[in-house]
Structure formats: C-alpha cells, structure tokens
Design an enzyme around this catalytic site. Structure first.
Site, mmCIF file in Angstrom:
data_model
loop_
_atom_site.group_PDB
_atom_site.id
_atom_site.type_symbol
_atom_site.label_atom_id
_atom_site.label_comp_id
_atom_site.label_asym_id
_atom_site.label_seq_id
_atom_site.Cartn_x
_atom_site.Cartn_y
_atom_site.Cartn_z
ATOM 1 N N ASP A 342 7.835 60.315 73.077
ATOM 2 C CA ASP A 342 6.549 59.701 71.659
ATOM 3 C C ASP A 342 5.789 58.528 72.195
ATOM 4 O O ASP A 342 5.484 57.957 72.406
ATOM 5 C CB ASP A 342 7.769 58.926 70.914
ATOM 6 C CG ASP A 342 8.175 57.763 71.094
ATOM 7 O OD1 ASP A 342 8.766 57.884 72.569
ATOM 8 O OD2 ASP A 342 8.569 56.290 70.789
ATOM 9 N N GLU A 343 4.562 58.348 71.198
ATOM 10 C CA GLU A 343 3.819 57.341 71.524
ATOM 11 C C GLU A 343 3.449 57.328 72.865
ATOM 12 O O GLU A 343 3.161 55.596 73.296
ATOM 13 C CB GLU A 343 4.249 56.486 71.027
ATOM 14 C CG GLU A 343 4.778 55.823 69.528
ATOM 15 C CD GLU A 343 5.715 55.154 68.969
ATOM 16 O OE1 GLU A 343 5.298 54.658 68.137
ATOM 17 O OE2 GLU A 343 6.267 54.484 69.857
#
Length: 535
Positions: A342-343
C-alpha cells in the site's frame, strides 16, 4: 429449525432485551447484577449464532460440576483445561477435568467426525437440567463453542475472584457455523511497539469473539519489529525507535514463536506482514545498500506516509526480500504471508509491477500464500493470492472496479474498508485518540454493512472474510487498544461469523449492551458509545 425461525430469532431476542431494558429504566430488575436468578436468554451472545432453539430447564453449575472430556485427542483435553481455568476463579468450584466415562452431567466436550455439516469451526451446544454438551467435528469448533458457553453465563464469570452466582446456562440448542473462513484483526506493532504479553492480552480478547486470524504489521517506516538473522541491523537499529521517538523494540525469534504458540492455543493463525516496497524507511535506515543512492536514511519517528521505497532495480533488494521471507516463513506455521504493497507513492507504477512480479514467487517458494493490500490488484496478483481492500465509500469507481475485476478473475478479497472497520478512526470529533482521515466511525457505522454486498461487481464467493485493523500512530498502551477496539471489534467479528440473515442493528446494539459488564469484568477500558444502551 425452519429457516424462518432462524432469521427472526435475533429480532425476537432483541425485542425481549428491549423490554428488559425498558423495565430496568423503570426500576424493575429481571436479575441481580452479580450472577442473576434468571439465565441469560439462549443465543444472546456476540457473534449471533446461526441457529437457536430455546427450550427446557437451564443447567446450573455447582460444586459437583465436572468438565468431561469425551475424546482421546489431547487438544480436546487442553480445551477442557482452558474452560475450567476460565470458570474456577469466579465460581470457586473445583471443576475437575475427567474422562467422560467417569461421570455424568456437567459439561461434556466431544468430537464427532460424522458432524460434517459443522465444518472445521462449527459446534453444537445442548443445554438442559442434566448438563451441557458441546459437540464439534474439529477442536477449533469446540473452542468456538466454549466462547458461546462463557457468554451464556453471567458477566461476573470473567472475574478472577469468587463471585456470588448462581451460574446458569439457558436450556435449548445452539447450532452454529461461521459465515466466512477468514475473520481477522490486525495489530500494528511498528508505529508503536507492543510486548509479547500485550499481544497475548489482545489475543485473549479476540478469542472471546471467535476471531481466527491475528495479522501482525511487523515493519514500517517507524520500526522493524522481527529479528532476521541474515540482516541483524533491521531489528537492532531499525527497531530502536517508534512514533514520537520512544525506545521501540523488537521480537526475538523466540518471542515471535511464543506469540504464534499462544495464538494457536486460542485457535488463531498469525499472519505476519512485511510491508514493501513502500513503508520501508526502517530497513533503508538499517542498510545503506538497500537505497538506490547507497546512503542510509535517518530513522523516522513521524506519521507521514508514502516517502520511502526499496530500490526496485537493485538485485540486492531481492536477496534481502528472499532472506526476510525465508526466515519469517520458517517461523510461521500458518498459510499466509502479507507483503503489504500500500501507499507506495515513491515507487513508479512500472517498478511496482516489476517488484510484485519478483516478490510473489518468493512467498510461494517458501510455502506461503500471498496477501497484499488491494493496491496489489494494480499489478498481477499471484494465483490464490488475497487482496485486502481498505478503500472507502468515496473511493473512486475506477479503483473499486479494478478490485472487482481481480475478484472476478479469482483473487480473493479480505474486506477492511477504512471508513467502516479501521479501529484507529475516531468515533466522533471528541474522541481523544485516533485519526479521522477516513471520517468518523461510530459503533453503528462499523457494524451496519454487509460484506457480501459491499463492493459492486464482486461475487460473494470471492469474499474470503473481514478484518479489523488497528493502526497505532496514536495508540501506545493497553488502555488505548481497549478504547479504540471496544466496542467496535465485536461487531466486525459478528459480520465475519454470523449469517447475513441475523444482521439487525437494533437487536445487535442490545446484545452489545449486555457485553458492557463483561468488558468491565475483563478489565477492558471500552468506549461507552451513546449509541448503545449499556447495562
């Protein structure tokens, strides 16, 4: 029991509890607070059982009650020992553990290999004047049934000192199986470090609500929390701090084994996560060669995200990944290994896809199944991989469709929508802990949604289950965990366990209210939401 009875039972039970609440508000009590002269209605537990047939006299525990083990399987004896250990301090009864053939009545724990309909985690509880019988096809089912049995007893049974009782279990039959096989809770031990004993405490809390997966977020920008022999500075340097600049910490391999062992004793599977290619500053600070420019990054104690990335073109990156996954997989008996994803804002899309193409086969090489945050669906998820969806109601239609398309192509989904089940979100504007980037998440919002119909275009068969993550930017103590997880966590557990037909907010809030005294008996510093008519 006919389907109609199963579906209407929770609403009927809710009506009965509402009447009781109304009487209490008028000063009319139906039972003393300590033990109570009236048994708790059968099925008035969390999560709601699949099928309840109340009837007959209750069973009352007494000084002569024994826990009877009807199996030669040592796991059944261990579950009996666990149950007796729960009940002895508050009841003051000896509750000996005996072979089923040595006594009658009492509490009988038995395995029946013919009970195939119960699956691996289902159980049947039969209660009457002569005793209680818990039947399951597998030990995990008996353990889940024990949680129902303890919730049928007065909340004071959870206390660690003698209480007045009486200790009654309503008569009738509960037949119960889970809706989803994956029912998880995540604890972020990277932003703030939590000791082995603190993790064990959370495991015990999760067990009461039939959670079967403990997801440990073991690495992030602020800290690396697991010893890796081939890269020792990950723990000794990368684990030396946390958000706000505290001392941090890490788990030795023996520490981690103890967490895994303890979780297994509560029939929970540990899912370890090493987040990559982003959220890797602790690793980049520990080893200069993992950086594209060969310069080690400073340790980080803030809360920003998206600024770090492993160096995708460097071959040493994959030596590092292979070593970490190899050592962690060897410590982890469970099926899954979470690789984050993620991210990764500092990783180009092309690099992200290339990285996931290299890393997912490493997980498979060491005998594990990949889990990744739902951004994995923007790459090429490996066959059998699970994607953990953490988007919001307001997430773009294009991103939701990308996830749905992956699900239709065979990628299973774990649902963790941040504006529903992220336990670190504030309840409201006055909540002193937590964050609010996903909005405020009150108790009703965390409960009142249907995982099977949440994402348009996703076949219900693609939903592996649900998970409630607790990120710890603002969480650093047991009391903080308690306040943010309770009372929302039990509702997420119910979404994962109970049939969709039992889902009803008004009935649930009353069953949840009855958990308040149990929280207090267990020393859980829960948030007293105004949405719940606490006892």
């Amino acid at each position: 029991m006919p389907v109609r009875q199963r579906r209407t039972f929770p609403r009927l039970l809710g009506s009965l509890l509402l009447i009781a609440a109304g009487l209490a508000s008028l000063g009319v009590t139906t039972a003393p607070k300590a033990g109570g002269t009236v048994a708790r209605p059968l099925g008035a537990v969390v999560p709601a059982p699949a099928s309840v047939t109340p009837g007959g006299a209750p069973y009352t525990l007494s000084r002569t009650t024994a826990v009877r083990v009807g199996s030669d399987d040592p796991r059944v004896r261990e579950i009996g020992r666990y149950l007796a250990g729960l009940l002895r301090p508050s009841t003051g009864y000896p509750l000996p553990l005996v072979d089923a053939r040595e006594a009658r009545g009492g509490i009988l724990l038995r395995l029946d290999p013919r009970a195939g309909a119960l699956g691996d985690e289902g159980y049947e509880l039969r209660s009457g004047r002569g005793g209680v019988t818990l039947t399951a096809r597998a030990p995990a089912g008996l353990f889940r049934g024990v949680q129902t049995l303890r919730q049928q007893l007065p909340a004071a049974v959870e206390r660690r000192s003698p209480q007045p009782g009486p200790w009654r279990i309503a008569g009738g039959t509960v037949t119960d199986t889970p809706r989803y096989a994956y029912r998880g809770a995540m604890l972020d031990v990277s932003r703030h470090f939590f000791t082995v004993d603190q993790v064990k405490r959370y495991i015990d809390q999760l067990a009461l609500y039939k959670i079967n997966k403990l997801h440990l977020h073991l690495s992030d920008d602020q800290g690396w929390r697991i010893a890796v022999d081939s890269w020792p500075r990950l723990a000794t340097h990368g684990g030396s701090t946390q958000v706000g600049g505290g001392p941090g910490g890490f788990y030795t391999k023996d520490d981690y084994r103890e967490i895994v062992r303890y979780a297994a004793s509560r029939y929970q599977e540990v899912v370890p996560e090493i987040d990559m290619p982003g959220h890797t500053n602790a690793a980049l600070a520990s080893y200069a060669e993992l950086n594209c420019d060969g310069v080690a990054r400073p340790l980080y104690t803030g809360t920003e995200v998206g600024f770090s990335s492993l160096c995708v073109p460097k071959e040493i990156t994959y030596d590092f990944v292979d070593d970490v996954i190899r050592e962690l997989a060897a410590l982890t008996p469970g099926r899954y290994l979470h690789i984050g994803g993620d991210e990764a804002h500092s990783t180009s899309h092309a690099d992200y896809v290339a990285f996931m193409d290299r890393v997912q086969p490493v997980v498979a090489k060491y005998g594990k199944t990949v889990i990744g945050w739902h951004q994995l669906t923007g790459a090429r998820p490996a066959p059998g991989a699970l994607a953990q969806y953490w988007g919001l109601d307001r997430t773009s239609a294009a991103e939701k469709e990308r996830v749905a398309a992956a699900a239709r192509a065979g990628t299973g989904l774990i649902l963790s929508p941040a504006d529903r089940v992220y336990l670190d979100m504030k309840y409201d504007k006055d909540t002193p802990l937590g964050l609010s980037w996903a909005g405020y998440v009150d108790v009703r919002r965390s409960y009142d949604w249907n995982p099977g119909a949440y994402l348009a275009g996703v076949p219900e068969t693609a939903i592996a289950g649900v998970e409630a993550p607790l990120w710890t930017e603002t969480i650093s103590t047991n009391a903080h965990i308690d306040t943010m997880a309770f009372p929302r966590l039990p509702g997420v557990a119910e979404l994962g366990w109970s049939p969709a037909a039992t889902h009803d907010w008004e009935a649930y809030r009353l069953r949840l209210a009855a958990q308040g005294p149990r929280f207090e008996a267990l020393g859980i510093a829960y948030h007293r939401s105004a949405q719940v008519p606490w006892e």
